[in-house]
Design a protein around this motif. Structure first.
Motif, PDB file in Angstrom:
ATOM      1  N   ALA A  30       0.819  -1.221   0.000  1.00 21.65           N
ATOM      2  CA  ALA A  30       0.000   0.000   0.000  1.00 21.65           C
ATOM      3  C   ALA A  30       0.846   1.261   0.000  1.00 21.65           C
ATOM      4  CB  ALA A  30      -0.927   0.004   1.207  1.00 21.65           C
ATOM      5  N   GLN A  31       2.163   1.124   0.251  1.00 20.14           N
ATOM      6  CA  GLN A  31       3.055   2.282   0.364  1.00 20.14           C
ATOM      7  C   GLN A  31       4.152   2.253  -0.692  1.00 20.14           C
ATOM      8  OE1 GLN A  31       2.553   2.781   5.229  1.00 20.14           O
ATOM      9  NE2 GLN A  31       4.446   1.938   4.427  1.00 20.14           N
ATOM     10  N   GLY A  32       3.831   1.702  -1.846  1.00 18.06           N
ATOM     11  CA  GLY A  32       4.791   1.702  -2.947  1.00 18.06           C
ATOM     12  C   GLY A  32       5.990   0.800  -2.708  1.00 18.06           C
ATOM     13  N   GLY A  33       5.844  -0.210  -1.872  1.00 18.61           N
ATOM     14  CA  GLY A  33       6.946  -1.117  -1.588  1.00 18.61           C
ATOM     15  C   GLY A  33       7.847  -0.644  -0.465  1.00 18.61           C
ATOM     16  N   LEU A  34       7.483   0.459   0.202  1.00 15.64           N
ATOM     17  CA  LEU A  34       8.278   1.003   1.309  1.00 15.64           C
ATOM     18  C   LEU A  34       7.570   0.756   2.633  1.00 15.64           C
ATOM     19  CD1 LEU A  34       9.307   4.457  -0.214  1.00 15.64           C
ATOM     20  CD2 LEU A  34      10.577   2.324  -0.273  1.00 15.64           C
ATOM     21  N   ILE A  35       8.372   0.650   3.702  1.00 19.45           N
ATOM     22  CA  ILE A  35       7.806   0.419   5.016  1.00 19.45           C
ATOM     23  C   ILE A  35       8.807   0.910   6.065  1.00 19.45           C
ATOM     24  CG2 ILE A  35       8.771  -1.933   5.151  1.00 19.45           C
ATOM     25  CD1 ILE A  35       6.101  -2.740   6.567  1.00 19.45           C
ATOM     26  N   THR A  36       8.296   1.445   7.143  1.00 20.34           N
ATOM     27  CA  THR A  36       9.201   1.957   8.182  1.00 20.34           C
ATOM     28  C   THR A  36       9.665   0.806   9.082  1.00 20.34           C
ATOM     29  OG1 THR A  36       7.448   2.413   9.797  1.00 20.34           O
ATOM     30  CG2 THR A  36       7.960   4.151   8.192  1.00 20.34           C
ATOM     31  N   LEU A  45       8.160  -8.541  12.627  1.00 18.55           N
ATOM     32  CA  LEU A  45       9.432  -8.897  12.010  1.00 18.55           C
ATOM     33  C   LEU A  45      10.573  -8.334  12.858  1.00 18.55           C
ATOM     34  CD1 LEU A  45      10.224 -10.464   9.430  1.00 18.55           C
ATOM     35  CD2 LEU A  45      10.602  -8.265   8.322  1.00 18.55           C
ATOM     36  N   ALA A  46      11.430  -9.205  13.343  1.00 19.16           N
ATOM     37  CA  ALA A  46      12.509  -8.807  14.236  1.00 19.16           C
ATOM     38  C   ALA A  46      13.559  -7.971  13.501  1.00 19.16           C
ATOM     39  CB  ALA A  46      13.166 -10.035  14.849  1.00 19.16           C
ATOM     40  N   PRO A  47      14.212  -7.029  14.200  1.00 17.98           N
ATOM     41  CA  PRO A  47      15.246  -6.187  13.579  1.00 17.98           C
ATOM     42  C   PRO A  47      16.343  -6.982  12.884  1.00 17.98           C
ATOM     43  CG  PRO A  47      14.649  -5.299  15.709  1.00 17.98           C
ATOM     44  CD  PRO A  47      13.947  -6.623  15.593  1.00 17.98           C
ATOM     45  N   HIS A  48      16.757  -8.142  13.491  1.00 20.48           N
ATOM     46  CA  HIS A  48      17.833  -8.921  12.866  1.00 20.48           C
ATOM     47  C   HIS A  48      17.374  -9.530  11.550  1.00 20.48           C
ATOM     48  CE1 HIS A  48      15.722 -12.253  15.001  1.00 20.48           C
ATOM     49  NE2 HIS A  48      16.151 -12.979  13.977  1.00 20.48           N
ATOM     50  N   ALA A  49      16.073  -9.830  11.448  1.00 23.25           N
ATOM     51  CA  ALA A  49      15.540 -10.381  10.195  1.00 23.25           C
ATOM     52  C   ALA A  49      15.538  -9.310   9.099  1.00 23.25           C
ATOM     53  CB  ALA A  49      14.125 -10.912  10.417  1.00 23.25           C
ATOM     54  N   VAL A  50      15.236  -8.070   9.500  1.00 21.33           N
ATOM     55  CA  VAL A  50      15.280  -6.952   8.552  1.00 21.33           C
ATOM     56  C   VAL A  50      16.706  -6.745   8.061  1.00 21.33           C
ATOM     57  CG1 VAL A  50      14.933  -4.465   8.267  1.00 21.33           C
ATOM     58  CG2 VAL A  50      13.292  -5.815   9.610  1.00 21.33           C
ATOM     59  N   LEU A  51      17.646  -6.713   8.995  1.00 18.75           N
ATOM     60  CA  LEU A  51      19.047  -6.499   8.647  1.00 18.75           C
ATOM     61  C   LEU A  51      19.571  -7.611   7.740  1.00 18.75           C
ATOM     62  CD1 LEU A  51      21.354  -4.528   9.135  1.00 18.75           C
ATOM     63  CD2 LEU A  51      22.031  -5.904  11.118  1.00 18.75           C
ATOM     64  N   GLY A  63      15.992   5.279   3.643  1.00 18.22           N
ATOM     65  CA  GLY A  63      16.245   6.413   4.522  1.00 18.22           C
ATOM     66  C   GLY A  63      16.617   5.875   5.884  1.00 18.22           C
ATOM     67  N   PRO A  64      16.905   6.745   6.839  1.00 18.18           N
ATOM     68  CA  PRO A  64      17.320   6.294   8.178  1.00 18.18           C
ATOM     69  C   PRO A  64      16.317   5.368   8.850  1.00 18.18           C
ATOM     70  CG  PRO A  64      17.695   8.642   7.920  1.00 18.18           C
ATOM     71  CD  PRO A  64      16.906   8.209   6.734  1.00 18.18           C
ATOM     72  N   LYS A  65      15.027   5.570   8.578  1.00 22.73           N
ATOM     73  CA  LYS A  65      14.023   4.735   9.239  1.00 22.73           C
ATOM     74  C   LYS A  65      13.032   4.109   8.267  1.00 22.73           C
ATOM     75  CE  LYS A  65      11.246   8.813  10.537  1.00 22.73           C
ATOM     76  NZ  LYS A  65      10.651   9.534  11.679  1.00 22.73           N
ATOM     77  N   VAL A  66      13.371   4.128   6.988  1.00 13.84           N
ATOM     78  CA  VAL A  66      12.476   3.568   5.971  1.00 13.84           C
ATOM     79  C   VAL A  66      13.217   2.503   5.173  1.00 13.84           C
ATOM     80  CG1 VAL A  66      11.007   4.041   3.979  1.00 13.84           C
ATOM     81  CG2 VAL A  66      11.212   5.748   5.811  1.00 13.84           C
ATOM     82  N   ILE A  67      12.555   1.357   4.992  1.00 14.58           N
ATOM     83  CA  ILE A  67      13.119   0.235   4.253  1.00 14.58           C
ATOM     84  C   ILE A  67      12.382   0.085   2.929  1.00 14.58           C
ATOM     85  CG2 ILE A  67      13.518  -2.264   4.266  1.00 14.58           C
ATOM     86  CD1 ILE A  67      15.155  -0.831   6.356  1.00 14.58           C
ATOM     87  N   ALA A  68      13.136  -0.137   1.848  1.00 17.40           N
ATOM     88  CA  ALA A  68      12.549  -0.476   0.555  1.00 17.40           C
ATOM     89  C   ALA A  68      12.605  -1.994   0.410  1.00 17.40           C
ATOM     90  CB  ALA A  68      13.320   0.194  -0.575  1.00 17.40           C
ATOM     91  N   GLY A  83       9.138  10.388   1.435  1.00 16.67           N
ATOM     92  CA  GLY A  83       9.022  11.666   2.126  1.00 16.67           C
ATOM     93  C   GLY A  83       8.024  11.638   3.264  1.00 16.67           C
ATOM     94  N   VAL A  84       6.831  11.086   3.018  1.00 18.63           N
ATOM     95  CA  VAL A  84       5.811  11.096   4.078  1.00 18.63           C
ATOM     96  C   VAL A  84       6.125  10.061   5.163  1.00 18.63           C
ATOM     97  CG1 VAL A  84       3.977  12.059   2.648  1.00 18.63           C
ATOM     98  CG2 VAL A  84       4.293   9.590   2.710  1.00 18.63           C
ATOM     99  N   LEU A  85       6.738   8.941   4.791  1.00 25.45           N
ATOM    100  CA  LEU A  85       7.097   7.949   5.803  1.00 25.45           C
ATOM    101  C   LEU A  85       8.234   8.458   6.679  1.00 25.45           C
ATOM    102  CD1 LEU A  85       6.881   4.646   3.703  1.00 25.45           C
ATOM    103  CD2 LEU A  85       5.267   5.468   5.433  1.00 25.45           C
ATOM    104  N   HIS A  86       9.191   9.143   6.094  1.00 20.43           N
ATOM    105  CA  HIS A  86      10.272   9.726   6.871  1.00 20.43           C
ATOM    106  C   HIS A  86       9.742  10.857   7.764  1.00 20.43           C
ATOM    107  CE1 HIS A  86      14.464  10.755   7.766  1.00 20.43           C
ATOM    108  NE2 HIS A  86      14.131  12.025   7.621  1.00 20.43           N
ATOM    109  N   GLY A  87       8.754  11.595   7.248  1.00 20.50           N
ATOM    110  CA  GLY A  87       8.179  12.702   8.012  1.00 20.50           C
ATOM    111  C   GLY A  87       7.370  12.246   9.207  1.00 20.50           C
ATOM    112  N   GLY A  88       6.786  11.050   9.111  1.00 19.22           N
ATOM    113  CA  GLY A  88       6.005  10.524  10.230  1.00 19.22           C
ATOM    114  C   GLY A  88       4.508  10.664  10.031  1.00 19.22           C
ATOM    115  N   GLU A  89       3.748  10.258  11.014  1.00 18.71           N
ATOM    116  CA  GLU A  89       2.286  10.269  10.938  1.00 18.71           C
ATOM    117  C   GLU A  89       1.757  11.670  10.631  1.00 18.71           C
ATOM    118  OE1 GLU A  89       0.514   8.611  14.381  1.00 18.71           O
ATOM    119  OE2 GLU A  89       1.516   6.666  14.184  1.00 18.71           O
TER     120      GLU A  89
END
Length: 323
Positions: A30-36, A45-51, A63-68, A83-89
Motif C-alpha cells: 500500500a506504500q509503494g513497496g516502502l515500510i518503516t 518482524l525482528a530487527p535482525h531479520a530486517v538487517l 532512509g534512516p528509518k524507511v526500508i525499501a 518523504g511522508v514515511l520519513h516525516g512521520g504520521e
C-alpha cells in the motif's frame, strides 16, 4: 518435552512468521513497496531479520528509518512515499509535487516539500526533501483522491504561491491551475478563504479576481494592469485566428485601430528566448501576418519592469485610450 510438543511449538512459530510476513507485505504494498522500521517491528518482524534481508541485498535502506522491500532506484511515486514515511504520521506531500499529483503540468521542482505537524520536531535531514512544520490541521488538508498522503491540490497551489520567493511565479502557478482547468478562479478564492491567514493573500485575491474576468496568464495580467494604469483600452485576448497554412492560432492581445487595422501584441516569456522557440515564434509571426494586421512583440520582463515604454509605443501606434 515429547515430539508432539515440539511439533506444536514449531507449528505456532511458523504460523506467527507467516502472519508477520502477510502483515508487512500488505503494508508495504500500500506504500509503494516502502515500510518503516517501526511498522516492520509492529508487524512482528525482528530487527535482525530486517538487517539480514538488507545484507543479502533483497531489501535496501531508503532512509534512516524507511526500508525499501526491493532493490534499485526509487520511482517518483516511491520518492513521495519516502518523504511522508520519513516525516512521520500525518505528514503530507505539499507544494508543486502535490499540485502535479492533482494534474498540474509543466511545473517542476527538484526538492519535494513535506508538511509535518507543528507539534513534532523536524525529522532528520533527508537529501532531496524539505520538511516544514505546519500549525494547520493536516488531516483536514489531506486529499481523499490521491493514494500518497498529499495536501489537496488546490490548497497546495495556494500554499506554494504564498511561500514562493518570486511573486510572478506565485501568480504564474495560479494562472496555470486555472488555464489547465484544474480549478476555476472562484474555486481557488473559496479555498483561499478556507485556509484563513496566509502570506500574500491580498495579492492572490486580487489576481484571482482578475483571472476570473478572463485573463489567463501573468503576462495578460500585466497587460491589463498596464492598460488601467496608463488609460489604454483593454485588448481582446486569445483571439482565434487562422494562419497562412490554415492552422488555428490564438493571439495574446489585439486592439482594433481607428483606421480599420488590427494591432496584435505578442508577449514572449523567458522560454521564448531559447533558439528553437524563438525561431518558431518568428515563423508564427510571419504566418499570422496579413493585410490590415500589425504584429509587435515585447518580453514579459519589459511588461514588468518598463510598462511605461510599452504604453508609449501602444499609444504611438494608435491604440485607443480608455473611455
Amino acid at each position: 518435552m515429547d515430539g508432539r510438543q515440539l511439533e506444536s511449538e514449531d507449528s505456532c512459530t511458523l504460523s506467527a512468521m507467516e502472519k508477520a510476513s502477510e502483515t508487512w507485505r500488505s503494508i508495504a504494498k500500500a506504500q509503494g513497496g516502502l515500510i518503516t522500521r517501526r511498522q516492520l517491528t509492529q508487524a512482528g518482524l525482528a530487527p535482525h531479520a530486517v538487517l539480514h534481508r538488507v545484507r543479502s541485498e533483497k531489501w535496501q535502506f531508503a532512509g534512516p528509518k524507511v526500508i525499501a522491500t526491493f532493490t534499485g532506484e526509487l520511482t517518483h511515486e516511491q520518492r513521495l512515499w519516502l518523504g511522508v514515511l520519513h516525516g512521520g504520521e500525518e505528514s503530507l506531500i505539499a507544494g508543486v509535487h502535490a499540485a502535479t499529483l492533482g494534474g498540474l503540468r509543466n511545473w517542476d521542482r527538484d526538492v519535494i516539500t513535506v508538511l509535518v505537524p507543528y507539534s513534532r520536531n523536524l525529522p532528520r535531514r533527508l537529501e532531496g526533501y524539505r520538511f516544514v512544520r505546519s500549525k494547520r490541521d493536516l488531516p483536514n488538508l489531506q486529499s481523499t483522491e490521491i493514494d500518497v498522503p498529499t495536501c489537496r491540490p488546490r490548497a497546495a497551489v495556494l500554499l506554494f504561491a504564498a511561500e514562493e520567493r518570486s511573486e510572478r511565479s506565485a501568480l504564474g502557478i495560479l494562472a496555470a491551475t486555472i488555464q489547465q482547468r484544474l480549478a476555476t478562479a472562484p474555486e481557488l478564492l473559496t479555498e483561499l478563504e478556507a485556509l484563513g491567514r496566509i502570506r500574500r493573500a491580498p495579492v492572490m485575491r486580487r489576481a484571482l479576481e482578475e483571472f476570473g474576468g478572463g485573463i489567463q496568464s501573468v503576462s495578460e495580467l500585466d497587460v491589463a494592469r498596464l492598460c488601467k494604469k496608463f488609460g489604454i483600452t483593454e485588448p481582446l485576448r486569445q483571439v482565434k485566428r487562422r494562419d497562412a497554412d490554415g492552422r488555428v492560432r490564438f493571439t495574446d492581445c489585439e486592439w482594433p485601430l481607428s483606421d480599420g487595422r488590427i494591432l496584435v501584441l505578442e508577449v514572449d516569456g523567458a522560454f521564448h528566448m531559447e533558439v528553437e522557440q524563438w525561431e518558431d515564434d518568428l515563423a508564427r509571426q510571419r504566418a499570422l501576418s496579413a493585410d490590415g494586421r500589425v504584429i509587435i512583440r515585447c518580453t514579459s520582463r519589459e511588461l514588468r519592469d518598463t510598462p511605461e515604454v510599452i504604453a508609449r509605443d501602444l499609444k504611438r501606434l494608435g491604440v485607443p485610450l480608455a473611455a
